[in-house]
Design an enzyme around this catalytic site. Structure first.
Site, short mmCIF file in Angstrom:
data_model
loop_
_atom_site.label_atom_id
_atom_site.label_comp_id
_atom_site.label_asym_id
_atom_site.label_seq_id
_atom_site.Cartn_x
_atom_site.Cartn_y
_atom_site.Cartn_z
CB SER A 48 5.84 -13.50 -3.67
OG SER A 48 7.01 -12.37 -4.26
CG ASP A 79 6.22 2.15 0.80
OD1 ASP A 79 4.97 2.07 1.27
OD2 ASP A 79 6.85 2.56 1.72
CB THR A 81 5.94 -6.15 -1.00
OG1 THR A 81 7.06 -6.31 -0.50
CG2 THR A 81 5.37 -7.53 -1.35
CB VAL A 82 2.88 -2.20 -2.14
CG1 VAL A 82 1.22 -1.32 -2.97
CG2 VAL A 82 1.95 -2.05 -1.01
CD GLU A 84 7.02 -8.42 -7.42
OE1 GLU A 84 6.82 -9.82 -7.86
OE2 GLU A 84 8.02 -8.40 -5.89
CB THR A 105 10.09 0.60 6.43
OG1 THR A 105 11.93 -1.09 6.88
CG2 THR A 105 11.28 1.26 7.94
CB SER A 224 -5.98 14.67 -4.65
OG SER A 224 -6.44 13.58 -5.63
CE1 TYR A 229 -3.46 18.73 -14.50
CE2 TYR A 229 -5.38 19.04 -13.00
CZ TYR A 229 -4.79 19.20 -13.91
OH TYR A 229 -5.21 19.34 -14.58
CD GLU A 285 12.21 -2.56 -3.63
OE1 GLU A 285 13.22 -2.36 -4.47
OE2 GLU A 285 11.75 -2.55 -2.43
#
Length: 323
Positions: A48, A79, A81-82, A84, A105, A224, A229, A285
């Site tokens: 990517s 985080d 990239t996840v 996206e 990180t 959770s 929720y 982000e």
């Protein structure tokens, strides 16, 4: 004997960025693919290059123009990239399982999945992992797995960006957090939950789905990411009581009785307006501004998760993430 008959998946696609938190990304890719090919008959490795590329690839997977047999996607990254990938999955209504491999990180959601913070160990653990359903937050027209933050959390992220996260890693967050806490910026807010309005002034407001933010666990014991929720936390005032509240372990039934400085609100939908308009951090982000309409979409993505009974943190000396 045909060893391919033991493969769990037919065709997996592994997304990665060259500028991930892994020092040697190409060596890292070798470690990861060695594990993933043990349970995928065919593994595609997809670079990517620019923001938004993963979202476009998800569209191609949905339309089968990428390939007509993709049945799982993997992400090697942090985080952001996840996030996206989650947006690509949700916008394309792509019903396909996900495997997450840490390359950033903090890798907050990787902790939720009981996986090692090291990319090689985590990719090996995926072999034993099973799919579990997770909720997704919809924020205006964007999506997130973990959290939405306003105020101090954005201020801290901007302070870090002004430094050099690639070099200093987590240390930059520590220094920036101290600087941010000493000079908080306040804003007026109006939160609407089930037609009930809550007004006030705060330095930070967080809406969480996952239990980890910035490498630390939220001290709400029954939080959770699979219960349908949203958990909202409003910092009433910035003083020692707030700092004490951060470290108190309690559940949602007694949070507001035990906590003086941080109010907890449980909801399926929440509206947030602020004065002045403020920036919004979504899973690390800075992507939006207020006002916000947030809702939880229950059990909408399937992610490989390691059972606690087999979770371990095996690492090797050659697996290093920037820290």
């Amino acid at each position: 004997m045909n060893i391919l008959t033991n493969k769990k998946y037919n065709h997996g696609v592994l997304f990665y960025h060259e500028h991930s938190g892994i020092k040697d990304i190409y060596r890292g890719l070798g470690d990861v693919t060695a594990a993933l090919t043990t349970f995928c008959k065919h593994l595609s490795i997809q670079l990517s290059e620019n923001e938004g590329d993963i979202i476009e690839y998800c569209k191609k997977i949905k339309s089968k123009s990428y390939s007509d047999d993709v049945d799982i996607v993997f992400i090697l990254g942090g985080d952001g990239t996840v996030n996206e990938l989650i947006n690509g999955i949700m916008h394309s209504e792509l019903d396909i399982p996900i495997g997450i491999i840490p390359g950033g990180t903090f890798n907050d959601f990787v902790k939720t999945l009981n996986l090692s913070p090291r990319h090689k160990a985590a990719s090996q653990q995926l072999i034993e992992a099973e799919l579990q359903p997770y909720d997704v937050m919809k924020i205006n027209n964007q999506y997130a797995l973990n959290f939405v933050g306003l105020g101090l959390i954005v201020q801290n992220a901007e302070n870090v960006q002004n430094g050099n996260k690639d070099v200093f890693g987590k240390l930059s967050y520590v220094g920036s957090t101290v600087k941010t806490l000493l000079n908080p910026e306040y804003f007026n807010y109006k939160v609407t939950v089930d037609d009930k309005e809550i007004n006030g002034k705060t330095s930070m407001l967080v809406v969480a789905n996952g239990p980890f933010i910035g490498g630390s666990r939220i001290p709400l014991t029954d939080l959770s990411p699979s219960d349908g929720y949203l958990n909202s936390f409003i910092f009433k005032e910035q003083n020692t009581r707030v700092l004490n509240d951060i470290f108190k372990q309690r559940d949602s039934m007694n949070w507001n009785h035990m906590t003086e400085g941080i109010q907890h609100i449980l909801a399926k939908k929440i509206s947030i307006t602020t004065d002045p308009v403020v920036k919004v951090d979504i899973d690390g982000e800075i992507a939006l501004e207020t006002p916000l309409e947030i809702e939880i979409i229950p059990n909408t993505v399937q992610i490989l998760t390691l059972n606690n009974t087999v979770s371990n943190n095996n690492t090797t000396a050659d697996e290093e993430i920037e820290s």
